[in-house]
Design a protein around this motif. Structure first.
Motif, PDB file in Angstrom:
ATOM      1  N   LYS A   2       0.841  -1.191   0.000  1.00  0.00           N
ATOM      2  CA  LYS A   2       0.000   0.000   0.000  1.00  0.00           C
ATOM      3  C   LYS A   2       0.881   1.249   0.000  1.00  0.00           C
ATOM      4  O   LYS A   2       1.685   1.451   0.905  1.00  0.00           O
ATOM      5  CB  LYS A   2      -0.910  -0.007   1.230  1.00  0.00           C
ATOM      6  CG  LYS A   2      -1.913   1.138   1.258  1.00  0.00           C
ATOM      7  CD  LYS A   2      -2.795   1.052   2.496  1.00  0.00           C
ATOM      8  CE  LYS A   2      -3.768   2.236   2.556  1.00  0.00           C
ATOM      9  NZ  LYS A   2      -4.591   2.191   3.797  1.00  0.00           N
ATOM     10  N   THR A   3       0.729   2.071  -1.032  1.00  0.00           N
ATOM     11  CA  THR A   3       1.529   3.293  -1.151  1.00  0.00           C
ATOM     12  C   THR A   3       0.629   4.451  -1.586  1.00  0.00           C
ATOM     13  O   THR A   3      -0.449   4.249  -2.144  1.00  0.00           O
ATOM     14  CB  THR A   3       2.654   3.134  -2.198  1.00  0.00           C
ATOM     15  OG1 THR A   3       2.065   3.050  -3.512  1.00  0.00           O
ATOM     16  CG2 THR A   3       3.492   1.900  -1.937  1.00  0.00           C
ATOM     17  N   THR A  13       2.875   2.008   3.630  1.00  0.00           N
ATOM     18  CA  THR A  13       2.398   1.343   4.839  1.00  0.00           C
ATOM     19  C   THR A  13       3.192   0.051   5.002  1.00  0.00           C
ATOM     20  O   THR A  13       3.201  -0.798   4.105  1.00  0.00           O
ATOM     21  CB  THR A  13       0.891   1.043   4.747  1.00  0.00           C
ATOM     22  OG1 THR A  13       0.178   2.267   4.550  1.00  0.00           O
ATOM     23  CG2 THR A  13       0.398   0.374   6.026  1.00  0.00           C
ATOM     24  N   ILE A  14       3.895  -0.074   6.125  1.00  0.00           N
ATOM     25  CA  ILE A  14       4.778  -1.222   6.337  1.00  0.00           C
ATOM     26  C   ILE A  14       3.967  -2.526   6.281  1.00  0.00           C
ATOM     27  O   ILE A  14       3.025  -2.715   7.049  1.00  0.00           O
ATOM     28  CB  ILE A  14       5.504  -1.119   7.701  1.00  0.00           C
ATOM     29  CG1 ILE A  14       6.371   0.147   7.767  1.00  0.00           C
ATOM     30  CG2 ILE A  14       6.358  -2.364   7.954  1.00  0.00           C
ATOM     31  CD1 ILE A  14       7.488   0.214   6.769  1.00  0.00           C
ATOM     32  N   GLN A  62       7.343  -1.760  12.357  1.00  0.00           N
ATOM     33  CA  GLN A  62       6.249  -2.670  12.687  1.00  0.00           C
ATOM     34  C   GLN A  62       5.170  -2.568  11.605  1.00  0.00           C
ATOM     35  O   GLN A  62       4.979  -1.512  10.998  1.00  0.00           O
ATOM     36  CB  GLN A  62       5.653  -2.316  14.059  1.00  0.00           C
ATOM     37  CG  GLN A  62       6.667  -2.315  15.206  1.00  0.00           C
ATOM     38  CD  GLN A  62       7.382  -3.634  15.373  1.00  0.00           C
ATOM     39  OE1 GLN A  62       6.749  -4.690  15.365  1.00  0.00           O
ATOM     40  NE2 GLN A  62       8.708  -3.589  15.539  1.00  0.00           N
ATOM     41  N   SER A  63       4.488  -3.662  11.380  1.00  0.00           N
ATOM     42  CA  SER A  63       3.413  -3.702  10.394  1.00  0.00           C
ATOM     43  C   SER A  63       2.390  -2.611  10.675  1.00  0.00           C
ATOM     44  O   SER A  63       1.978  -2.405  11.818  1.00  0.00           O
ATOM     45  CB  SER A  63       2.738  -5.075  10.435  1.00  0.00           C
ATOM     46  OG  SER A  63       1.604  -5.094   9.609  1.00  0.00           O
ATOM     47  N   GLY A  64       1.998  -1.882   9.615  1.00  0.00           N
ATOM     48  CA  GLY A  64       0.999  -0.828   9.752  1.00  0.00           C
ATOM     49  C   GLY A  64       1.580   0.551   9.969  1.00  0.00           C
ATOM     50  O   GLY A  64       0.874   1.561   9.808  1.00  0.00           O
ATOM     51  N   GLU A  65       2.873   0.644  10.310  1.00  0.00           N
ATOM     52  CA  GLU A  65       3.506   1.953  10.461  1.00  0.00           C
ATOM     53  C   GLU A  65       3.709   2.578   9.085  1.00  0.00           C
ATOM     54  O   GLU A  65       3.610   1.900   8.054  1.00  0.00           O
ATOM     55  CB  GLU A  65       4.844   1.828  11.197  1.00  0.00           C
ATOM     56  CG  GLU A  65       4.696   1.428  12.651  1.00  0.00           C
ATOM     57  CD  GLU A  65       6.022   1.431  13.397  1.00  0.00           C
ATOM     58  OE1 GLU A  65       6.062   1.925  14.532  1.00  0.00           O
ATOM     59  OE2 GLU A  65       7.023   0.924  12.833  1.00  0.00           O
ATOM     60  N   THR A  66       4.003   3.875   9.058  1.00  0.00           N
ATOM     61  CA  THR A  66       4.168   4.569   7.778  1.00  0.00           C
ATOM     62  C   THR A  66       5.602   5.041   7.591  1.00  0.00           C
ATOM     63  O   THR A  66       6.143   5.773   8.429  1.00  0.00           O
ATOM     64  CB  THR A  66       3.207   5.768   7.664  1.00  0.00           C
ATOM     65  OG1 THR A  66       3.372   6.627   8.791  1.00  0.00           O
ATOM     66  CG2 THR A  66       1.768   5.304   7.598  1.00  0.00           C
ATOM     67  N   HIS A 279       5.812  -3.988 -10.388  1.00  0.00           N
ATOM     68  CA  HIS A 279       5.957  -2.588 -10.005  1.00  0.00           C
ATOM     69  C   HIS A 279       6.879  -2.494  -8.784  1.00  0.00           C
ATOM     70  O   HIS A 279       6.671  -3.202  -7.790  1.00  0.00           O
ATOM     71  CB  HIS A 279       4.591  -1.979  -9.674  1.00  0.00           C
ATOM     72  CG  HIS A 279       4.582  -0.497  -9.627  1.00  0.00           C
ATOM     73  ND1 HIS A 279       5.179   0.230  -8.620  1.00  0.00           N
ATOM     74  CD2 HIS A 279       4.047   0.425 -10.479  1.00  0.00           C
ATOM     75  CE1 HIS A 279       5.013   1.514  -8.838  1.00  0.00           C
ATOM     76  NE2 HIS A 279       4.341   1.663  -9.970  1.00  0.00           N
ATOM     77  N   PRO A 280       7.903  -1.649  -8.837  1.00  0.00           N
ATOM     78  CA  PRO A 280       8.886  -1.621  -7.743  1.00  0.00           C
ATOM     79  C   PRO A 280       8.327  -1.182  -6.394  1.00  0.00           C
ATOM     80  O   PRO A 280       8.909  -1.505  -5.357  1.00  0.00           O
ATOM     81  CB  PRO A 280       9.944  -0.631  -8.251  1.00  0.00           C
ATOM     82  CG  PRO A 280       9.259   0.189  -9.292  1.00  0.00           C
ATOM     83  CD  PRO A 280       8.252  -0.725  -9.919  1.00  0.00           C
ATOM     84  N   PHE A 281       7.207  -0.474  -6.374  1.00  0.00           N
ATOM     85  CA  PHE A 281       6.664   0.023  -5.109  1.00  0.00           C
ATOM     86  C   PHE A 281       5.382  -0.693  -4.686  1.00  0.00           C
ATOM     87  O   PHE A 281       5.251  -1.133  -3.551  1.00  0.00           O
ATOM     88  CB  PHE A 281       6.445   1.537  -5.194  1.00  0.00           C
ATOM     89  CG  PHE A 281       7.710   2.285  -5.455  1.00  0.00           C
ATOM     90  CD1 PHE A 281       8.666   2.437  -4.462  1.00  0.00           C
ATOM     91  CD2 PHE A 281       7.986   2.797  -6.716  1.00  0.00           C
ATOM     92  CE1 PHE A 281       9.869   3.087  -4.712  1.00  0.00           C
ATOM     93  CE2 PHE A 281       9.182   3.454  -6.975  1.00  0.00           C
ATOM     94  CZ  PHE A 281      10.130   3.599  -5.967  1.00  0.00           C
ATOM     95  N   THR A 282       4.439  -0.844  -5.592  1.00  0.00           N
ATOM     96  CA  THR A 282       3.187  -1.529  -5.231  1.00  0.00           C
ATOM     97  C   THR A 282       3.344  -3.047  -5.250  1.00  0.00           C
ATOM     98  O   THR A 282       2.537  -3.760  -4.652  1.00  0.00           O
ATOM     99  CB  THR A 282       2.056  -1.140  -6.198  1.00  0.00           C
ATOM    100  OG1 THR A 282       2.329  -1.682  -7.502  1.00  0.00           O
ATOM    101  CG2 THR A 282       1.909   0.374  -6.294  1.00  0.00           C
ATOM    102  N   GLU A 283       4.355  -3.533  -5.967  1.00  0.00           N
ATOM    103  CA  GLU A 283       4.634  -4.960  -6.136  1.00  0.00           C
ATOM    104  C   GLU A 283       3.550  -5.693  -6.929  1.00  0.00           C
ATOM    105  O   GLU A 283       3.463  -6.916  -6.904  1.00  0.00           O
ATOM    106  CB  GLU A 283       4.889  -5.648  -4.784  1.00  0.00           C
ATOM    107  CG  GLU A 283       6.115  -5.077  -4.085  1.00  0.00           C
ATOM    108  CD  GLU A 283       6.466  -5.799  -2.794  1.00  0.00           C
ATOM    109  OE1 GLU A 283       5.690  -6.687  -2.369  1.00  0.00           O
ATOM    110  OE2 GLU A 283       7.504  -5.463  -2.205  1.00  0.00           O
TER     111      GLU A 283
END
Length: 309
Positions: A2-3, A13-14, A62-66, A279-283
């Protein structure tokens, strides 16, 4: 993944798979950020976690951090923008795929040259308020049409360049070759080097660079005694397709440099029809089809054959 873009910042979003990673690991291992750009990001505090600049080696996420990275800062334009219509195949905040026409260079070879695809994309960027110079990930010959991938910022070009080096960007071409190709599919694995007797031409040479081309027949046109073939490269040597097809006795239509017969188009019948990559960011997987137009020897139905085979 998620970007989203927030002004000059990219926010990520981690994901769970990064849980417990340090910021440094994400930058170096997950994204392969080059050393010079790493130094800039670190010294200019262009990376934050939850809005705060943190120590890269000591901070785990941590998961969910930005995580935010300042990748969209304005950059000086290093090429002359030129108003030339372009066919945009795909675009987002990071990438642009453009369908290059036949007869246009990908980039300038002289400072004063302003009629290339890069010049046209620079104008497109300018008109859309994007302050940066276009960064092409790969090139096409002047007389080869088709999809060309551009990056919009330094991190994107670094990550896509790494994908290209690892052969993770799949480029699919279509070509018309002379005769009915036999066998109907195959792989040519022959090294390519410079031709000592010609400044431009390349040739199969045992002292050259490794090169691998796979092909398969899409359609045979008996009236023209020509085969429409699909080609994929596992390397990207200069004139690779043209050299390899000529080497096995099926030169491209119109490719006089490599033994093809002259045709009305006056150039080799080669089109970069498809790009596929992660995609390098969204994967997410991105697939782009570049449809030929105008006076091209290729037709849209030729590209659509790729989706049927």
């Amino acid at each position: 993944m998620k970007t989203r873009r927030l002004g000059e910042w990219l926010e990520i979003t981690i994901p769970m798979k990064w849980e417990g990673f340090t910021i440094e690991r994400i930058m170096k291992k997950e994204w392969n950020v080059p050393r010079k750009l790493l130094h800039k990001f670190r010294t200019e505090k262009m990376v934050t976690l939850n809005g705060v600049s943190k120590h890269w080696k000591q901070t785990t996420v941590q998961s969910g951090e930005t995580l935010r990275v300042r990748v969209f800062e304005p950059q000086p334009l290093q090429v002359t923008p030129s108003y030339i219509d372009i066919d945009v195949v795909y675009e987002d905040d990071h990438l642009l795929v453009v369908n290059k026409p036949v007869g246009m260079f990908t980039h300038p070879s002289q400072p004063e040259q302003s009629d290339t695809l890069v010049n046209a994309v620079a104008f497109y960027f300018q008109m859309n308020g994007f302050e940066a110079s276009p960064k092409y990930v790969h090139r096409l010959d002047r007389d080869t049409s088709g999809a060309v991938l551009f990056a919009k910022h330094d991190l994107a070009i670094a990550m896509l360049g790494e994908q290209l080096k690892k052969r993770d960007i799949q480029r699919t071409y279509i070509a018309w070759v002379e005769g009915k190709i036999k066998p109907s599919h195959g792989t040519i694995n022959e090294p390519i080097g410079k031709d000592r007797h010609h400044a431009v031409r390349r040739r199969v040479s045992q002292g050259g660079q490794e090169a691998e081309t796979s092909y398969s027949l899409l359609h045979y046109e008996s009236a023209e005694n020509a085969s429409l073939i699909k080609l994929q490269l596992k390397s990207g040597r200069t004139h690779q397709i043209r050299v390899h097809m000529s080497y096995i006795g099926y030169p491209l239509l119109g490719d006089e440099l490599y033994g093809g017969k002259k045709n009305l188009s006056g150039h080799q019948a080669l089109h970069g029809a498809k790009l596929a990559f992660i995609h390098p960011f969204t994967e997410e997987k991105v697939e782009c089809l570049a449809m030929p137009g105008g006076t091209s020897i290729f037709k849209p139905e030729h590209v659509r054959l790729l989706e049927q085979r």
